[in-house]
Motif scaffolding. Structure first.
Motif, PDB file in Angstrom:
ATOM      1  N   ALA A 153      -6.854  -8.974  -6.513  1.00  0.00           N
ATOM      2  CA  ALA A 153      -7.467  -7.782  -5.920  1.00  0.00           C
ATOM      3  C   ALA A 153      -6.972  -7.631  -4.484  1.00  0.00           C
ATOM      4  O   ALA A 153      -6.690  -8.617  -3.799  1.00  0.00           O
ATOM      5  CB  ALA A 153      -8.989  -7.907  -5.957  1.00  0.00           C
ATOM      6  N   GLN A 154      -6.844  -6.376  -4.062  1.00  0.00           N
ATOM      7  CA  GLN A 154      -6.289  -6.076  -2.745  1.00  0.00           C
ATOM      8  C   GLN A 154      -7.416  -5.861  -1.742  1.00  0.00           C
ATOM      9  O   GLN A 154      -8.235  -4.950  -1.901  1.00  0.00           O
ATOM     10  CB  GLN A 154      -5.470  -4.785  -2.871  1.00  0.00           C
ATOM     11  CG  GLN A 154      -4.165  -4.821  -2.178  1.00  0.00           C
ATOM     12  CD  GLN A 154      -3.322  -3.617  -2.552  1.00  0.00           C
ATOM     13  OE1 GLN A 154      -3.821  -2.637  -3.102  1.00  0.00           O
ATOM     14  NE2 GLN A 154      -2.054  -3.684  -2.251  1.00  0.00           N
ATOM     15  N   ARG A 155      -7.460  -6.708  -0.709  1.00  0.00           N
ATOM     16  CA  ARG A 155      -8.564  -6.664   0.260  1.00  0.00           C
ATOM     17  C   ARG A 155      -8.619  -5.333   1.002  1.00  0.00           C
ATOM     18  O   ARG A 155      -7.589  -4.744   1.327  1.00  0.00           O
ATOM     19  CB  ARG A 155      -8.418  -7.786   1.286  1.00  0.00           C
ATOM     20  CG  ARG A 155      -8.833  -9.152   0.771  1.00  0.00           C
ATOM     21  CD  ARG A 155      -9.022 -10.119   1.929  1.00  0.00           C
ATOM     22  NE  ARG A 155     -10.220  -9.815   2.679  1.00  0.00           N
ATOM     23  CZ  ARG A 155     -11.398 -10.382   2.450  1.00  0.00           C
ATOM     24  NH1 ARG A 155     -11.544 -11.281   1.504  1.00  0.00           N
ATOM     25  NH2 ARG A 155     -12.441 -10.064   3.191  1.00  0.00           N
ATOM     26  N   ALA A 156      -9.853  -4.902   1.263  1.00  0.00           N
ATOM     27  CA  ALA A 156     -10.052  -3.665   2.018  1.00  0.00           C
ATOM     28  C   ALA A 156     -10.283  -3.957   3.505  1.00  0.00           C
ATOM     29  O   ALA A 156     -10.085  -3.106   4.354  1.00  0.00           O
ATOM     30  CB  ALA A 156     -11.254  -2.906   1.457  1.00  0.00           C
ATOM     31  N   HIS A 157     -10.705  -5.170   3.829  1.00  0.00           N
ATOM     32  CA  HIS A 157     -11.026  -5.547   5.211  1.00  0.00           C
ATOM     33  C   HIS A 157     -10.918  -7.058   5.369  1.00  0.00           C
ATOM     34  O   HIS A 157     -10.929  -7.767   4.352  1.00  0.00           O
ATOM     35  CB  HIS A 157     -12.458  -5.077   5.537  1.00  0.00           C
ATOM     36  CG  HIS A 157     -13.479  -5.691   4.625  1.00  0.00           C
ATOM     37  ND1 HIS A 157     -14.040  -6.933   4.825  1.00  0.00           N
ATOM     38  CD2 HIS A 157     -13.990  -5.262   3.439  1.00  0.00           C
ATOM     39  CE1 HIS A 157     -14.862  -7.215   3.824  1.00  0.00           C
ATOM     40  NE2 HIS A 157     -14.855  -6.226   2.967  1.00  0.00           N
ATOM     41  N   PRO A 158     -10.846  -7.612   6.552  1.00  0.00           N
ATOM     42  CA  PRO A 158     -10.663  -6.942   7.839  1.00  0.00           C
ATOM     43  C   PRO A 158      -9.256  -6.333   7.946  1.00  0.00           C
ATOM     44  O   PRO A 158      -8.418  -6.554   7.071  1.00  0.00           O
ATOM     45  CB  PRO A 158     -10.842  -8.094   8.850  1.00  0.00           C
ATOM     46  CG  PRO A 158     -10.376  -9.309   8.109  1.00  0.00           C
ATOM     47  CD  PRO A 158     -10.779  -9.082   6.682  1.00  0.00           C
ATOM     48  N   ALA A 159      -9.024  -5.603   9.043  1.00  0.00           N
ATOM     49  CA  ALA A 159      -7.781  -4.834   9.176  1.00  0.00           C
ATOM     50  C   ALA A 159      -6.539  -5.692   8.951  1.00  0.00           C
ATOM     51  O   ALA A 159      -5.597  -5.258   8.272  1.00  0.00           O
ATOM     52  CB  ALA A 159      -7.728  -4.182  10.560  1.00  0.00           C
ATOM     53  N   GLU A 160      -6.544  -6.945   9.480  1.00  0.00           N
ATOM     54  CA  GLU A 160      -5.318  -7.765   9.381  1.00  0.00           C
ATOM     55  C   GLU A 160      -5.061  -8.248   7.951  1.00  0.00           C
ATOM     56  O   GLU A 160      -3.954  -8.681   7.629  1.00  0.00           O
ATOM     57  CB  GLU A 160      -5.344  -8.944  10.372  1.00  0.00           C
ATOM     58  CG  GLU A 160      -6.429  -9.975  10.149  1.00  0.00           C
ATOM     59  CD  GLU A 160      -7.729  -9.650  10.877  1.00  0.00           C
ATOM     60  OE1 GLU A 160      -7.950  -8.470  11.234  1.00  0.00           O
ATOM     61  OE2 GLU A 160      -8.530 -10.582  11.063  1.00  0.00           O
ATOM     62  N   LEU A 161      -6.089  -8.205   7.084  1.00  0.00           N
ATOM     63  CA  LEU A 161      -5.897  -8.624   5.688  1.00  0.00           C
ATOM     64  C   LEU A 161      -5.898  -7.436   4.728  1.00  0.00           C
ATOM     65  O   LEU A 161      -5.649  -7.601   3.527  1.00  0.00           O
ATOM     66  CB  LEU A 161      -7.003  -9.614   5.268  1.00  0.00           C
ATOM     67  CG  LEU A 161      -7.041 -10.966   5.993  1.00  0.00           C
ATOM     68  CD1 LEU A 161      -8.174 -11.827   5.432  1.00  0.00           C
ATOM     69  CD2 LEU A 161      -5.713 -11.700   5.858  1.00  0.00           C
ATOM     70  N   ALA A 162      -6.164  -6.243   5.242  1.00  0.00           N
ATOM     71  CA  ALA A 162      -6.267  -5.058   4.375  1.00  0.00           C
ATOM     72  C   ALA A 162      -4.946  -4.826   3.649  1.00  0.00           C
ATOM     73  O   ALA A 162      -3.869  -4.872   4.257  1.00  0.00           O
ATOM     74  CB  ALA A 162      -6.643  -3.832   5.193  1.00  0.00           C
ATOM     75  N   GLY A 163      -5.028  -4.639   2.336  1.00  0.00           N
ATOM     76  CA  GLY A 163      -3.837  -4.395   1.527  1.00  0.00           C
ATOM     77  C   GLY A 163      -3.221  -5.666   0.965  1.00  0.00           C
ATOM     78  O   GLY A 163      -2.306  -5.598   0.150  1.00  0.00           O
ATOM     79  N   LYS A 164      -3.712  -6.833   1.402  1.00  0.00           N
ATOM     80  CA  LYS A 164      -3.157  -8.095   0.885  1.00  0.00           C
ATOM     81  C   LYS A 164      -3.908  -8.529  -0.370  1.00  0.00           C
ATOM     82  O   LYS A 164      -5.107  -8.291  -0.508  1.00  0.00           O
ATOM     83  CB  LYS A 164      -3.222  -9.198   1.957  1.00  0.00           C
ATOM     84  CG  LYS A 164      -2.333  -8.895   3.153  1.00  0.00           C
ATOM     85  CD  LYS A 164      -2.091 -10.127   3.989  1.00  0.00           C
ATOM     86  CE  LYS A 164      -1.392  -9.799   5.295  1.00  0.00           C
ATOM     87  NZ  LYS A 164      -0.004  -9.345   5.120  1.00  0.00           N
ATOM     88  N   TRP A 165      -3.162  -9.183  -1.282  1.00  0.00           N
ATOM     89  CA  TRP A 165      -3.737  -9.620  -2.552  1.00  0.00           C
ATOM     90  C   TRP A 165      -4.502 -10.922  -2.374  1.00  0.00           C
ATOM     91  O   TRP A 165      -4.096 -11.792  -1.605  1.00  0.00           O
ATOM     92  CB  TRP A 165      -2.639  -9.823  -3.589  1.00  0.00           C
ATOM     93  CG  TRP A 165      -1.924  -8.566  -3.964  1.00  0.00           C
ATOM     94  CD1 TRP A 165      -0.681  -8.176  -3.537  1.00  0.00           C
ATOM     95  CD2 TRP A 165      -2.406  -7.520  -4.825  1.00  0.00           C
ATOM     96  NE1 TRP A 165      -0.370  -6.951  -4.082  1.00  0.00           N
ATOM     97  CE2 TRP A 165      -1.399  -6.529  -4.876  1.00  0.00           C
ATOM     98  CE3 TRP A 165      -3.589  -7.323  -5.552  1.00  0.00           C
ATOM     99  CZ2 TRP A 165      -1.538  -5.362  -5.633  1.00  0.00           C
ATOM    100  CZ3 TRP A 165      -3.721  -6.165  -6.295  1.00  0.00           C
ATOM    101  CH2 TRP A 165      -2.706  -5.198  -6.329  1.00  0.00           C
TER     102      TRP A 165
END
Ligand code: C5P
Length: 156
Positions: A43-55
């Protein structure tokens, strides 16, 4: 006045000690490697900003009174709207820079269809797709689990 000052000091030092103890205690985070039909769900993280978009492997913090399995079952229900059965550990535990201890568990779906209720997106990955995944696109704490995830999928 001396009594009040002493009482205030006692309350303040106890509160400080209590807070210190809580801060020092490593907190456990559990993550699920849900395997179905030879693929694992990331699943792709929504937060925090530095992890947003990471699986990541979906999961979250273990709350007081919970076992790893009950916490993981609750987190997956909240995050993906599905029921899972938690099996054995996968990979080594990971110490997060902020002091959290992360544990990954193998799991399988019992009921429901997973949906990204709290994540940006989710995707089922085959072993080959995992091997092609750019590690920069994976949350740092979960990167060490990828080789063992591939091995599990190769056997699945
Ligand atoms: O998902 P949640 O914000 O509850 O996770 C708590 C902490 O555990 C966060 O710092 C998150 O980055 C970390 N985590 C992780 N890998 C996971 C799940 C959570 O690094 N698979």
């Amino acid at each position: 006045i001396a009594t009040f000052v002493t009482m205030g000091w006692l309350i303040a030092t106890r509160a400080a000690r209590g807070a210190h103890r809580t801060d020092d205690r490593p907190q456990d985070v559990v993550a699920a490697a849900i395997v179905d039909d030879g693929r694992v769900l990331l699943a792709q993280r929504a937060h925090p900003a530095e992890l947003a978009g990471k699986w990541e492997l979906p999961g979250g913090r273990v709350e007081s009174g919970e076992t790893h399995a009950t916490a993981l079952t609750r987190e997956i229900r909240e995050e993906l709207g599905a029921e899972i059965e938690v099996a054995g550990r996968i990979g080594a535990e990971v110490t997060h820079p902020n002091g959290l201890m992360l544990y990954a568990y193998r799991a399988r779906l019992r009921s429901g269809t997973p949906a990204a209720l709290e994540h940006l997106d989710m995707q089922w990955f085959s072993a080959d797709e995992l091997r092609r995944l750019d590690l920069d696109d994976v949350v740092p704490a979960d990167r060490d689990w990828i080789p063992e995830l591939c091995a599990v999928l190769d056997d699945a």
